[in-house]
Design an enzyme around this catalytic site. Structure first.
Site, mmCIF file in Angstrom:
data_model
loop_
_atom_site.group_PDB
_atom_site.id
_atom_site.type_symbol
_atom_site.label_atom_id
_atom_site.label_comp_id
_atom_site.label_asym_id
_atom_site.label_seq_id
_atom_site.Cartn_x
_atom_site.Cartn_y
_atom_site.Cartn_z
ATOM 1 N N HIS A 592 17.877 10.172 -69.770
ATOM 2 C CA HIS A 592 18.776 10.660 -70.744
ATOM 3 C C HIS A 592 20.238 10.038 -70.527
ATOM 4 O O HIS A 592 20.699 9.626 -69.407
ATOM 5 C CB HIS A 592 18.754 12.146 -70.958
ATOM 6 N N ALA A 593 20.985 10.389 -71.411
ATOM 7 C CA ALA A 593 22.426 10.001 -71.228
ATOM 8 C C ALA A 593 23.318 10.820 -72.030
ATOM 9 O O ALA A 593 22.650 11.884 -72.671
ATOM 10 C CB ALA A 593 22.703 8.678 -71.867
#
Length: 685
Positions: A592-593
């Protein structure tokens, strides 16, 4: 303040000295724990400029004042406590949750419950799962629906019975006996029922009607009448009205002398708060009043008293002497009532029942015998005969068993305060919190910090640290875990340190049973299913390496409009910068970011690789499942992360997913999990 220290303070306020050694035995704790309670109470009392608790050389505790303690001032001090300054036990927390849910106007979310009582999300989910059974046992249904929350499904009359029973079995005898509210837990319960804050005014209204009609309630009946009327008025104002339950007995109730009492009270209060009570509510309250005992002249007194009330009042007084709360245990309370009725019948008919344990109980619990003997006099006077020692010994058996159980609960609920330290801050902590809920009865999470912000730990009062990376020069005991997912070994190490801190003995102890054995036990809520979709699922993808696998999960998000293209690069950069911490379960990665890197909407993708790949995570490699996720806020994604951990952290569930032939089959398998757990089916978007 906690339940134990509240009870100690309450006795001292009322002039009853306490001895530290006696308290050690009563609560099955170490002396330093009791003295720590006193120290914490004194620090709080000092802020209110109230006389402090002192002790003499013999360990006798007392309020340090030459005059009698100002009970009203201490009452305000106790009533000022909130869920954030009062440390609830598990039983208290579950009871309050049940009360909140029964008094709610509609659906209540876990986030709302967390804001009210301050417990963690995972703790609440566990409590709510247990409460479903309690509601079923009491002819109600606790319904959960994804993205809406929880609601109690039951007829209005059944909900009121549940609320009143909770108040009855957990009542504060100081209100009943002295007029003071000195129990914080009771205040929490009545405040959930009485959102209008009219309980004290209602007691005055009842007294006025007593004077006007010259019909005077006994003390215990007055207490019951006040809480019933408080509940009735609050429900009417919220438009939670009883239907016409009394069609068959309407004429009989209207002809009762209590009908005028009921009608006058509801008319008086209705004018004050701007409502007109429906006839069904007047009849309902009339029916409540018919079950009460009234003080009349001596000639008629014995005929007016109701045996049920006499027994309930006797149990109430005895329970209060021992400081016993029944919480949600209606079955035990009802068992005691039933036993007392049987005992009265035996005494009135001359039947003799011998208790073979009598002599042992007399020797082991003389103080319990004394308290029962002291408080049973009124009931004996009513039935015209004395309780034999054999009959009293059966009562001793019940109360002694409750007291021993409470001792065990007190020891178990002495939690160690824990701080979490994670290399990437609060995001990673969500994974840890999902697994730490298995140790909820031993630890309390008081702080979550990233590596560069550990100065807050001491301020939070932590007793130990759980960290994902080694920490240097820490003054507190610290466990460095193998991964944020927390393996079985990690949890055992944490448990061992907790036991060391609380002076426990781990010799010969078995490892904690922390793994979910069956998918049916996973308590999956369905939030993760909501984020998935067929077009964001890929089965059998042949990845060249971990970067390719992450890229595939990101492309599924991008192609369905969940993220911008730059989000995929940010996912890979995160792993390159911080390492493979995103491999959160055996064989499972969660790339994820940050939201600022191009999140358009919350979503999840699922990639099951044809051949597992290495992420260089020693604990959980190789990875077969790559779950891409786009997050808009940490709060909104919590439940989905919890579900994800329960699914992919469960070996049996992963085996089911391994056997799924295609995308449809794997989505169906995941969606079925929360159906098994008892929640509503999720709709894919």
């Amino acid at each position: 303040m906690n339940r134990r220290s509240n009870k100690i303070l309450r006795e001292l306020i009322l002039g009853n000295r306490q001895n530290v050694i006696d308290l050690v035995d009563k609560y099955n704790l170490q002396e330093r724990t009791i003295r720590a309670d006193i120290k914490e109470l004194n620090e709080a009392l000092q802020e209110y400029s109230l006389p402090l608790i002192a002790s003499d050389k013999n360990g006798e505790l007392f309020i340090d004042t030459e005059d009698k303690p100002d009970v009203s001032a201490y009452e305000k001090f106790i009533q000022a406590h909130t869920f954030y300054t009062y440390y609830m036990s598990k039983n208290e927390r579950s009871t309050i949750l049940a009360m909140i849910l029964m008094n709610a106007d509609g659906y209540v979310t876990v986030e709302q419950l967390r804001d009210i009582i301050g417990a963690s999300r995972n703790t609440l989910l566990h409590d709510l799962s247990e409460l479903k059974k309690w509601f079923e046992e009491n002819s109600m249904e606790l319904v959960s629906q994804v993205r809406r929350g929880y609601i109690v499904n039951a007829p209005e009359l059944q909900i009121r019975k549940g609320i009143l029973k909770l108040l009855e079995v957990n009542g504060d005898n100081n209100d009943y006996g002295t007029g003071y509210h000195l129990g914080a837990f009771w205040n929490f319960l009545i405040s959930q029922v009485d959102k209008l804050g009219l309980y004290h005014e209602i007691k005055k209204d009842i007294i006025e009607q007593e004077e006007k009609l010259q019909a005077f309630l006994s003390d215990y009946s007055f207490f019951e009448t006040a809480i019933e009327l408080t509940l009735t008025v609050n429900r009417i104002v919220k438009n939670q009205i009883l239907p016409d339950y009394y069609a068959d007995t309407c004429r009989e109730l209207k002809e009762s002398s209590k009908y005028i009492f009921s009608r006058n009270l509801l008319e008086t209060i209705g004018k004050r708060y701007g409502f007109r009570a429906p006839e069904s509510e007047v009849l309902y309250y009339t029916d409540c009043l018919k079950g009460k005992s009234y003080l009349k002249d001596k000639h008629h007194k014995s005929n007016a008293l109701d045996l049920r009330l006499m027994i309930a009042e006797t149990l109430y007084q005895i329970s209060s002497c021992f400081g016993i709360d029944f919480y949600l245990d209606f079955a035990l309370y009802d068992l005691l009532i039933a036993h007392m009725r049987s005992a009265v019948y035996r005494l009135q008919t001359g039947e003799v029942l011998r208790n073979p344990l009598k002599e042992s109980l007399l020797k082991e619990y003389p103080e319990v015998f004394e308290i029962i003997r002291k408080n049973i006099g009124t009931l004996e006077e009513y039935i015209g005969t004395d309780f034999s020692e054999d009959e009293m010994s059966f009562m001793v058996l019940y109360f002694a068993s409750v007291m021993e159980k409470e001792k065990a609960e007190t020891s178990k609920n002495s939690k160690v305060r824990v701080a979490l330290v994670c290399e990437t801050g609060r995001g990673t902590a969500q994974f840890m919190l999902a697994k730490l809920c298995t140790l909820d009865e031993m630890i309390e999470i008081v702080n979550v910090s990233s590596v560069h912000n550990t100065s807050e730990i001491k301020k939070a009062g932590a007793q130990m640290i759980i960290s994902t990376i080694p920490l240097d020069n820490e003054e507190l005991p610290c466990i460095t875990v193998r991964s944020a997912m927390l393996s079985r070994d990690d949890l055992f190490d944490i448990q061992r340190m907790v036991m060391e801190i609380t002076d426990g003995d781990m010799a010969g102890a078995a490892e904690p049973g922390i793994d979910i054995v069956n998918p049916e036990e996973a308590n999956i809520q369905g939030a993760f299913c909501q984020l998935l979709a067929r077009e964001r699922t890929a089965v059998g993808y042949q990845a060249q390496d971990w970067r390719d696998a992450v890229c595939k999960s990101g492309m599924l998000l991008y192609e369905t409009g969940a993220v911008e293209l730059r989000y995929i690069d940010a996912m890979i950069e995160n792993i390159e910068k911080y390492g493979p911490y995103i491999v959160v379960c055996p064989g499972t990665a969660l790339p994820h970011a940050d939201t600022s890197e191009g999140v358009i909407k919350e979503a999840a993708s699922l990639v099951r690789l044809a051949e597992p790949v290495e992420f260089q995570n020693e604990a959980n490699d190789p990875v077969r499942y790559v779950i891409g996720i786009s997050v808009q806020s940490a709060e909104s994604i919590n439940q989905a992360i919890y579900d994800l951990m329960m699914i992919f952290g469960n070996e049996n569930i992963r085996k089911r997913l391994d056997e799924a032939e295609d995308e449809e089959a794997i989505l169906k398998a995941i969606n079925n999990l929360h159906k098994i757990s008892g929640t509503k089916p999720a709709k894919r978007r």
